[in-house]
Design a protein around this motif. Structure first.
Motif, mmCIF file in Angstrom:
data_model
loop_
_atom_site.group_PDB
_atom_site.id
_atom_site.type_symbol
_atom_site.label_atom_id
_atom_site.label_comp_id
_atom_site.label_asym_id
_atom_site.label_seq_id
_atom_site.Cartn_x
_atom_site.Cartn_y
_atom_site.Cartn_z
ATOM 1 N N SER A 18 102.778 22.988 21.276
ATOM 2 C CA SER A 18 104.003 23.070 20.606
ATOM 3 C C SER A 18 105.008 21.906 21.034
ATOM 4 N N SER A 19 105.794 21.295 20.112
ATOM 5 C CA SER A 19 106.789 20.448 20.284
ATOM 6 C C SER A 19 108.072 21.003 21.112
ATOM 7 N N ASP A 20 108.112 22.323 21.174
ATOM 8 C CA ASP A 20 109.080 22.907 21.904
ATOM 9 C C ASP A 20 108.876 22.763 23.207
ATOM 10 N N ASP A 21 107.790 22.792 24.027
ATOM 11 C CA ASP A 21 107.755 22.625 25.240
ATOM 12 C C ASP A 21 106.932 21.405 25.798
ATOM 13 N N ALA A 22 106.947 20.546 24.907
ATOM 14 C CA ALA A 22 106.328 19.192 24.862
ATOM 15 C C ALA A 22 107.238 18.350 25.820
ATOM 16 N N VAL A 23 106.416 17.524 26.906
ATOM 17 C CA VAL A 23 107.463 16.615 27.488
ATOM 18 C C VAL A 23 106.664 15.201 27.769
ATOM 19 N N GLU A 24 107.352 14.130 27.629
ATOM 20 C CA GLU A 24 106.496 12.959 27.595
ATOM 21 C C GLU A 24 105.879 12.944 29.039
ATOM 22 N N GLY A 25 104.456 12.360 28.833
ATOM 23 C CA GLY A 25 103.675 12.429 29.947
ATOM 24 C C GLY A 25 102.835 13.653 30.417
ATOM 25 N N ARG A 26 103.271 14.782 29.587
ATOM 26 C CA ARG A 26 102.593 15.993 30.196
ATOM 27 C C ARG A 26 101.043 15.888 29.457
ATOM 28 N N VAL A 27 100.123 16.216 30.346
ATOM 29 C CA VAL A 27 98.739 16.048 29.937
ATOM 30 C C VAL A 27 98.332 17.273 28.757
ATOM 31 N N VAL A 28 97.534 16.874 27.737
ATOM 32 C CA VAL A 28 96.989 17.755 26.719
ATOM 33 C C VAL A 28 95.535 18.072 26.835
ATOM 34 N N LEU A 29 95.082 19.115 27.367
ATOM 35 C CA LEU A 29 94.025 19.201 27.721
ATOM 36 C C LEU A 29 92.810 19.792 26.303
ATOM 37 N N LEU A 30 91.900 18.870 26.359
ATOM 38 C CA LEU A 30 90.753 18.954 25.168
ATOM 39 C C LEU A 30 89.483 19.159 25.609
ATOM 40 N N LYS A 31 88.397 19.646 24.848
ATOM 41 C CA LYS A 31 87.250 19.926 25.309
ATOM 42 C C LYS A 31 86.152 19.322 24.094
ATOM 43 N N VAL A 32 84.988 18.995 24.510
ATOM 44 C CA VAL A 32 83.996 18.238 23.650
ATOM 45 C C VAL A 32 83.655 19.472 22.843
ATOM 46 N N ALA A 33 83.695 19.039 21.351
ATOM 47 C CA ALA A 33 83.410 19.967 20.462
ATOM 48 C C ALA A 33 81.789 20.167 20.230
ATOM 49 N N GLN A 34 81.006 19.214 20.472
ATOM 50 C CA GLN A 34 79.541 19.036 20.281
ATOM 51 C C GLN A 34 78.942 18.259 20.988
ATOM 52 N N ASP A 35 77.678 18.268 21.743
ATOM 53 C CA ASP A 35 76.955 17.489 22.297
ATOM 54 C C ASP A 35 76.899 16.320 21.740
ATOM 55 N N VAL A 36 77.342 15.219 22.688
ATOM 56 C CA VAL A 36 76.918 13.567 22.182
ATOM 57 C C VAL A 36 75.859 13.021 22.998
ATOM 58 N N VAL A 37 74.639 12.584 22.356
ATOM 59 C CA VAL A 37 73.610 12.134 22.778
ATOM 60 C C VAL A 37 73.243 10.782 22.619
ATOM 61 N N VAL A 38 73.104 9.775 23.530
ATOM 62 C CA VAL A 38 72.761 8.627 23.649
ATOM 63 C C VAL A 38 71.382 8.410 24.177
ATOM 64 N N ASP A 39 70.303 7.698 23.611
ATOM 65 C CA ASP A 39 69.333 7.439 24.082
ATOM 66 C C ASP A 39 68.235 8.610 24.576
ATOM 67 N N GLY A 40 68.581 9.568 23.722
ATOM 68 C CA GLY A 40 67.796 10.973 24.177
ATOM 69 C C GLY A 40 68.482 11.616 25.293
ATOM 70 N N VAL A 41 69.665 11.352 25.790
ATOM 71 C CA VAL A 41 70.350 11.925 26.895
ATOM 72 C C VAL A 41 71.659 12.335 26.624
ATOM 73 N N THR A 42 71.679 13.726 26.841
ATOM 74 C CA THR A 42 73.337 14.367 26.541
ATOM 75 C C THR A 42 74.330 13.744 27.477
ATOM 76 N N VAL A 43 75.123 12.765 27.224
ATOM 77 C CA VAL A 43 76.200 12.245 27.999
ATOM 78 C C VAL A 43 77.358 13.072 28.007
ATOM 79 N N PHE A 44 77.638 13.427 26.774
ATOM 80 C CA PHE A 44 79.032 14.596 26.793
ATOM 81 C C PHE A 44 78.504 15.925 26.208
ATOM 82 N N PRO A 45 78.332 16.809 27.110
ATOM 83 C CA PRO A 45 78.012 17.889 26.789
ATOM 84 C C PRO A 45 79.164 18.838 26.057
ATOM 85 N N HIS A 46 78.797 19.822 25.381
ATOM 86 C CA HIS A 46 79.829 20.713 24.464
ATOM 87 C C HIS A 46 80.497 21.320 25.729
#
Length: 335
Positions: free
Chosen positions: A185-213
């Motif tokens: 929320s913009s109510d509690d946002a502060v410049e520089g604060r970390v926003v935590l996210l997560k990978v939504a689906q596996d990313v595969v490069v050359d047959g290897v999952t490099v970024f897992p869900h």
């Protein structure tokens, strides 16, 4: 210390990784261990243990952050300083059929006999004739089964198979879809604060999952401007992407939006622009948990070193995943 003592990174209830240090006095960060990642215990110094990872890194972690099995809380010290821990082999006589029959004649419980088998070198006669004699002597079936399954003390030790390390080069602009881990929320946002996210689906490069869900990603609030008088101009709330965590724990720099933004010379210095929202006084903007964003790998040529158990997938699975990822990268999603 027992040879090749295995341990596992223990993150606790709320942790997402375990820090590994270059030494036990400087505490300079060497890297991170994934929750449950297997390591080899090499040494101990007070409340820290030296470990070797499957890809060959050697460093120090807190003793309280290494357990004996994946997901279990630490319960012992792997025999490093345990005065009751005694080396086996050498002058320790191996258990044989006569030893088991003797314990049976002493009316020791099956549990005691099993514990002795598990903690001793063994040389059992498990031929049909030997098993018949054990049965005639009244040795319980579960003790006989443990004798059959016990490794022979005379057998040469099996050399551990070195894990196969695969080096995967991630092309710049590789799309990675991420989603918010919690509402922002913009109510509690502060410049520089970390926003935590997560990978939504596996990313595969050359047959290897490099970024897992589910892998962790970090954004950071860059702008939080309150609205002016009567809402003119409106308030502004925006952030930029920092990195996405690869399967081996490396932080791979990422940007929002498109391949073009990732390739821009200015984005290397300032970062690509991130999502932005306007809001009015008394009406904060709230971005719901699970809201998805398209990001791309920032730099070309990032190399991730993984083992087969960490990331290798079947080629039949990799091809459709790569096709979908490339299609998403061409479209370029803007929140």
């Amino acid at each position: 210390m027992p040879a090749a003592t295995a341990g596992y990174a223990y993150c606790g209830t709320y942790g997402s990784y375990v820090l590994m240090y270059k030494s036990n006095d400087q505490f300079e960060e060497l890297g991170k261990l994934r929750c449950g990642e297997k390591v080899e215990i090499l040494n101990r110094y007070f409340e820290y243990v030296q470990v070797r990872t499957v890809d060959g890194r050697v460093g120090w972690v807190r003793l309280a952050e290494v357990s004996n099995a994946p997901g279990e809380a630490p319960t012992k010290n792997f025999g490093l300083t345990d005065p009751t821990s005694k080396p086996q082999g050498g002058g320790v006589p191996a258990l044989n059929n006569a030893s088991i029959v003797k314990m049976r004649n002493l009316h020791l419980s099956p549990d005691v006999m099993l514990a002795k088998i598990q903690s001793s070198p063994c040389e059992f006669d498990t031929t049909p004739a030997g098993l018949k004699q054990l049965k005639q002597a009244g040795v319980p079936d579960r003790v006989i089964l443990a004798m059959v399954m016990a490794p022979s003390a005379a057998a040469p030790p099996v050399a551990p198979k070195a894990p196969e390390i695969v080096e995967v080069k991630i092309p710049g602009g590789t799309p990675v879809e991420v989603e918010l881990s919690y509402a922002v929320s913009s109510d509690d946002a502060v410049e520089g604060r970390v926003v935590l996210l997560k990978v939504a689906q596996d990313v595969v490069v050359d047959g290897v999952t490099v970024f897992p869900h589910g892998a962790e990603g970090h954004g950071r609030v860059t702008t939080i401007k309150q609205p002016g008088f009567m809402g003119k101009p409106p308030g502004e709330f925006s952030w930029m992407m920092e990195y996405v965590t690869a399967v081996n724990g490396d932080h791979i720099p990422a940007n929002f939006f498109s391949k073009e933004a990732a390739a821009s010379p200015m984005s290397v210095i300032m970062g690509a622009p991130g999502p932005s929202w306007e809001f009015k006084k008394g009406k904060p903007v709230v971005i719901a948990a699970g809201t998805r964003f398209q990001t791309v790998v920032k730099n070309s040529g990032a190399v991730v070193r993984v083992t087969q158990s960490q990331g290798t997938t079947a080629a039949a699975v990799a091809a459709p995943a790569q096709t979908a990822a490339q299609s998403a990268g061409r479209e370029g999603t803007k929140p």
